[in-house]
Design an enzyme around this catalytic site. Structure first.
Site, PDB file in Angstrom:
ATOM      1  CE  LYS A  32      -4.802  -2.503   0.656  1.00 37.64           C
ATOM      2  NZ  LYS A  32      -5.146  -1.052   0.048  1.00 37.64           N
ATOM      3  CB  SER A  38      -0.863   0.220   1.084  1.00 39.31           C
ATOM      4  OG  SER A  38      -1.787   0.800   1.169  1.00 39.31           O
ATOM      5  CG  ASP A  92       8.513   5.188 -11.112  1.00 37.32           C
ATOM      6  OD1 ASP A  92       8.998   4.124 -11.285  1.00 37.32           O
ATOM      7  OD2 ASP A  92       7.242   4.944 -11.351  1.00 37.32           O
TER       8      ASP A  92
END
Length: 460
Positions: free
Chosen positions: A341, A316, A327
């Protein structure tokens, strides 16, 4: 209330739902917002028949089942049964569990500030929480609580013990404690206070029980472990980062292993502490507008090289942070592929706030646009979760995981040494080596050396 009345109320709710005005959000002037089309007559008839099926079934159970069952139990079971057709993260929270749920989200409650367990029938203190009433009263890890308010704790359940010690802030609770250090018994009156559970922890405790966030003081490599993303996590982290920056931190390890997640807003705030600009995360759902969160430069700690540690149980909000920093090339990720998740749950209050529904309403995507959520039956070759950077995967066994959890638990404990009689020489215990952490440290030491060399070259 009769079943006929219940059926009438359900039907009234159904009809009012069809005729209800648009919500405040839907009535805003927005070219992209359109009123929902009215339900077709065939659908209305089907919905009516389904509601009738439910109320008829409830009627039959109430009147004819072999023994009497409380109507609330039946209705709560029906709600829970309905939610089993959804994802594993949607759930009904009944009144008797709502306070516990809120405490887990807020990371705070009224109590004396200890974590306990029942061991061999005895209520044993795992550890007091630092600087809480229990800590100030001298309660330490390993102590045994013999009585609470004059009642013996022999054979007590953990839930019952917690209920007895929690209470209104400012009230006192009397406990009889046997201290592990000297086996003396003390009767203490401890005043309850607002207890806030820290979610930002260090590598080990100092002699004064404060956290030491420096993994390597000579190389200035810092270590921060986030256990969950609660209401105050970002503020806690900001404070620690300010201290470490003042201490000339050269590299930072952010440990998110075994972190199950928490509040989406907190995960976003944590990302914003490390990323100066660009996308953090985006969400979209069937009945939820697409949302995009972007980083702001102000207050960013963007200079220090970083490593994020994850394992299969990082989920999560942990994945939001790891994916965002990866990224943006803000940090490398070391460890194992995360849980996967990538869904957002909203808390919907029911019964004027007496109970609640935790309902999945949207999914989120990482800055690159790649998927995080692992669908049921997803293959290892598919895109989900957060994977370590190339060359930085460190797999661990179940035994490794157990030893890591125990090692970290021991570091969390606030206790005093129990004097032991002289014993024959014991066989040496093989020290635990945290392989992902070692790899992270090696990477940052090398990175810091290269940064220093580059600065020295530029100065010539």
């Amino acid at each position: 209330m009769s079943l006929a009345t219940v059926r009438g109320l359900l039907l009234c709710c159904f009809i009012s739902g069809l005729l209800a005005p648009l919500s405040a959000q839907e009535t805003k002037s927005d070219a992209k917002t359109e009123a929902k089309p009215a339900a077709k007559p065939e659908k209305e008839a089907l919905d009516y028949e389904l509601i009738k099926l439910f109320t008829d079934s409830l009627d039959q159970v109430e009147r004819n089942y072999v023994k009497e069952i409380d109507r609330r139990e039946l209705l709560e079971a029906a709600i829970k049964g309905m939610l089993t057709k959804l994802d594993p993260y949607s759930q009904y929270i009944p009144p008797n569990e709502l306070e516990k749920f809120r405490s887990s989200v807020e990371n705070e409650f009224g109590g004396i500030g200890i974590t306990v367990s029942v061991e061999s029938g005895e209520l044993t203190v795992i550890s007091p929480i630092f600087r809480t009433p229990a800590y100030n009263a001298g309660i330490r890890g390993g102590d045994i609580i013999l009585e609470i308010e004059g009642q013996s704790t022999k054979g007590i359940t953990l839930d019952d013990a917690v209920k007895r010690m929690k209470g209104k802030i400012g009230t006192a609770v009397k406990v009889k404690v046997q201290h592990i250090a000297d086996n003396k018994v003390a009767e203490l009156e401890v005043k309850r206070d607002l207890i806030r559970v820290d979610s930002v922890l260090g590598d080990h405790r100092k002699d004064d029980f404060n956290w030491d966030y420096m993994l390597d003081g000579d190389k200035k490599i810092a270590y921060i472990r986030i256990t969950n993303f609660g209401r105050h996590t970002a503020d806690e982290l900001r404070s620690v980062l300010s201290e470490l920056t003042a201490a000339d931190m050269k590299g930072l390890i952010l440990d998110l292993r075994f972190n199950p997640g928490g509040l989406l807003s907190t995960g976003i705030d944590v990302c914003d502490l490390f990323v100066e600009e660009g996308k953090i995360v985006s969400t979209a759902g069937r009945n939820a507008p697409e949302r995009l969160w972007k980083a702001k430069k102000e207050g960013t700690f963007s200079e220090v090289p970083m490593v994020v540690l994850v394992n299969h149980y990082s989920a999560s909000a942990s994945e939001i942070v790891a994916a965002c920093l990866q990224d943006h090339d803000r940090a490398i990720v070391i460890g194992e592929r995360s849980w996967g998740k990538g869904s957002v749950q909203n808390i919907v209050e029911l019964e004027q706030g007496k109970s609640a529904l935790k309902l999945t309403t949207a999914g989120y995507l990482r800055p690159s646009g790649k998927n995080i959520h692992r669908q049921e039956g997803a293959k290892e070759s598919e895109e989900w979760g957060v994977s370590p950077n190339e060359g930085f995967e460190v797999k661990t066994s179940k035994d490794d995981d157990s030893r890591w959890l125990e090692d970290r638990r021991q570091r969390d404990v606030i206790k005093v040494a129990k004097p032991r009689p002289p014993m024959a020489q014991e066989p040496p215990v093989e020290p635990y080596v945290d392989q992902p952490l070692q790899k992270a440290k090696e990477y940052l030491v090398d990175k810091a050396a290269k940064v220093l060399a580059a600065k020295q070259a530029a100065a010539k």
